[in-house]
Design a protein around this motif. Structure first.
Motif, PDB file in Angstrom:
ATOM      1  N   GLY A  22      41.016   1.638  58.115  1.00 34.30           N
ATOM      2  CA  GLY A  22      42.069   1.434  59.108  1.00 34.30           C
ATOM      3  C   GLY A  22      43.513   0.956  58.317  1.00 34.30           C
ATOM      4  O   GLY A  22      44.440   1.636  58.699  1.00 34.30           O
ATOM      5  N   GLY A  23      43.397   0.131  57.320  1.00 34.70           N
ATOM      6  CA  GLY A  23      44.218  -0.218  56.670  1.00 34.70           C
ATOM      7  C   GLY A  23      45.093   0.574  55.777  1.00 34.70           C
ATOM      8  O   GLY A  23      46.354   0.952  55.904  1.00 34.70           O
ATOM      9  N   LEU A  24      44.119   1.569  55.416  1.00 33.82           N
ATOM     10  CA  LEU A  24      45.007   2.739  54.469  1.00 33.82           C
ATOM     11  C   LEU A  24      45.432   3.716  55.455  1.00 33.82           C
ATOM     12  O   LEU A  24      46.691   4.227  55.123  1.00 33.82           O
ATOM     13  CB  LEU A  24      43.851   3.542  53.809  1.00 33.82           C
ATOM     14  CG  LEU A  24      43.213   2.952  52.560  1.00 33.82           C
ATOM     15  CD1 LEU A  24      42.102   3.607  51.814  1.00 33.82           C
ATOM     16  CD2 LEU A  24      44.308   2.438  51.575  1.00 33.82           C
ATOM     17  N   LEU A  30      52.685   4.284  58.212  1.00 32.82           N
ATOM     18  CA  LEU A  30      53.819   3.229  58.115  1.00 32.82           C
ATOM     19  C   LEU A  30      54.865   3.841  56.854  1.00 32.82           C
ATOM     20  O   LEU A  30      55.978   3.998  57.143  1.00 32.82           O
ATOM     21  CB  LEU A  30      53.637   1.862  57.827  1.00 32.82           C
ATOM     22  CG  LEU A  30      53.123   0.940  58.878  1.00 32.82           C
ATOM     23  CD1 LEU A  30      52.715  -0.528  58.489  1.00 32.82           C
ATOM     24  CD2 LEU A  30      54.208   0.726  59.971  1.00 32.82           C
ATOM     25  N   ALA A  31      54.161   4.283  55.804  1.00 32.98           N
ATOM     26  CA  ALA A  31      54.936   4.838  54.808  1.00 32.98           C
ATOM     27  C   ALA A  31      55.561   6.312  55.247  1.00 32.98           C
ATOM     28  O   ALA A  31      56.719   6.498  54.731  1.00 32.98           O
ATOM     29  CB  ALA A  31      53.981   5.347  53.648  1.00 32.98           C
ATOM     30  N   PHE A  37      62.426   5.378  60.924  1.00 35.91           N
ATOM     31  CA  PHE A  37      62.866   4.261  61.509  1.00 35.91           C
ATOM     32  C   PHE A  37      64.007   3.546  60.938  1.00 35.91           C
ATOM     33  O   PHE A  37      64.909   3.025  61.753  1.00 35.91           O
ATOM     34  CB  PHE A  37      61.604   3.071  61.435  1.00 35.91           C
ATOM     35  CG  PHE A  37      62.053   1.730  61.820  1.00 35.91           C
ATOM     36  CD1 PHE A  37      61.909   1.513  63.406  1.00 35.91           C
ATOM     37  CD2 PHE A  37      62.127   0.610  60.990  1.00 35.91           C
ATOM     38  CE1 PHE A  37      62.110   0.403  63.953  1.00 35.91           C
ATOM     39  CE2 PHE A  37      62.539  -0.601  61.758  1.00 35.91           C
ATOM     40  CZ  PHE A  37      62.449  -0.621  63.074  1.00 35.91           C
ATOM     41  N   PHE A  38      63.952   3.495  59.610  1.00 38.46           N
ATOM     42  CA  PHE A  38      65.416   2.953  59.023  1.00 38.46           C
ATOM     43  C   PHE A  38      66.567   3.824  59.177  1.00 38.46           C
ATOM     44  O   PHE A  38      67.688   3.311  59.330  1.00 38.46           O
ATOM     45  CB  PHE A  38      65.198   2.790  57.523  1.00 38.46           C
ATOM     46  CG  PHE A  38      64.286   1.589  57.351  1.00 38.46           C
ATOM     47  CD1 PHE A  38      64.463   0.193  57.911  1.00 38.46           C
ATOM     48  CD2 PHE A  38      63.046   1.653  56.546  1.00 38.46           C
ATOM     49  CE1 PHE A  38      63.607  -0.819  57.339  1.00 38.46           C
ATOM     50  CE2 PHE A  38      62.253   0.751  56.200  1.00 38.46           C
ATOM     51  CZ  PHE A  38      62.184  -0.521  56.696  1.00 38.46           C
TER      52      PHE A  38
END
Length: 183
Positions: A22-24, A30-31, A37-38
């Motif tokens: 899940g973290g991966l 997110l990557a 987003f930015f």
């Protein structure tokens, strides 16, 4: 090692694998989403462009406003001419013995002629004259509509081509002749 210990060890391993997996997945998401987003944040926070506001008194803005007024009056007059429910009002504005109707027709012609020229002051003056004559003609038509029922009841209606007949009155049509039988 007991069966319970083995089950606990297996559940602990599955939990670790799920957390890491899940973290991966979350990290890769997110990557991928971070640049967008930015970019959105930078777009919102960017300084506003320093363009001057358009001058409402510029020549092109005035010319467009005058054209809109001219088109509005022409459209209202055109709708009046095709509306069958406003026949009394049209009868007043179509009667060229009425001074307001004459002024309206002259104003329409003058504004159309001035629109063909590229002289904004002349066009503006003609459209202002047209607007004034349009308001006067509408007021005259409204006055004649208010007076028409009393005039109609007091005067006999006769089918005459004389200009003395009130323009708001409707002349009756002659009766349709009956068909004659062939012998």
């Amino acid at each position: 090692m007991t069966l319970v210990d083995a089950a606990q060890h297996w559940l602990h391993s599955v939990g670790l694998y799920l957390r890491w997996g899940g973290g991966l997945v979350a990290g890769s998401w997110l990557a991928c989403a971070a640049p967008r987003f930015f970019v959105e944040v930078l777009y919102v926070l960017r300084p506003a462009p320093s363009r001057p506001a358009p001058d409402p008194h510029s020549a092109s803005a005035r010319w467009q406003a005058i054209q809109r007024d001219h088109d509005r009056i022409k459209d209202e007059y055109r709708r009046l001419r095709i509306d069958p429910f406003r026949a009394d009002e049209l009868a007043v504005l179509a009667d060229l013995t009425v001074p307001e109707a004459v002024a309206l027709v002259q104003g329409l012609a003058a504004a159309s002629d001035a629109a063909d020229t590229a002289n904004p002051p002349t066009y503006e003056k003609a459209v202002l004259h047209l607007a004034h004559s349009w308001r006067q003609a509408q007021a005259r038509a409204a006055d004649s509509e208010l007076q028409a029922p009393s005039d109609r009841s007091s005067e006999p209606r006769v089918c005459t081509p004389e200009p003395a007949v009130q323009p708001a009155q409707r002349r009756p049509c002659p009766p349709i002749p009956k068909e004659q039988k062939c012998r």
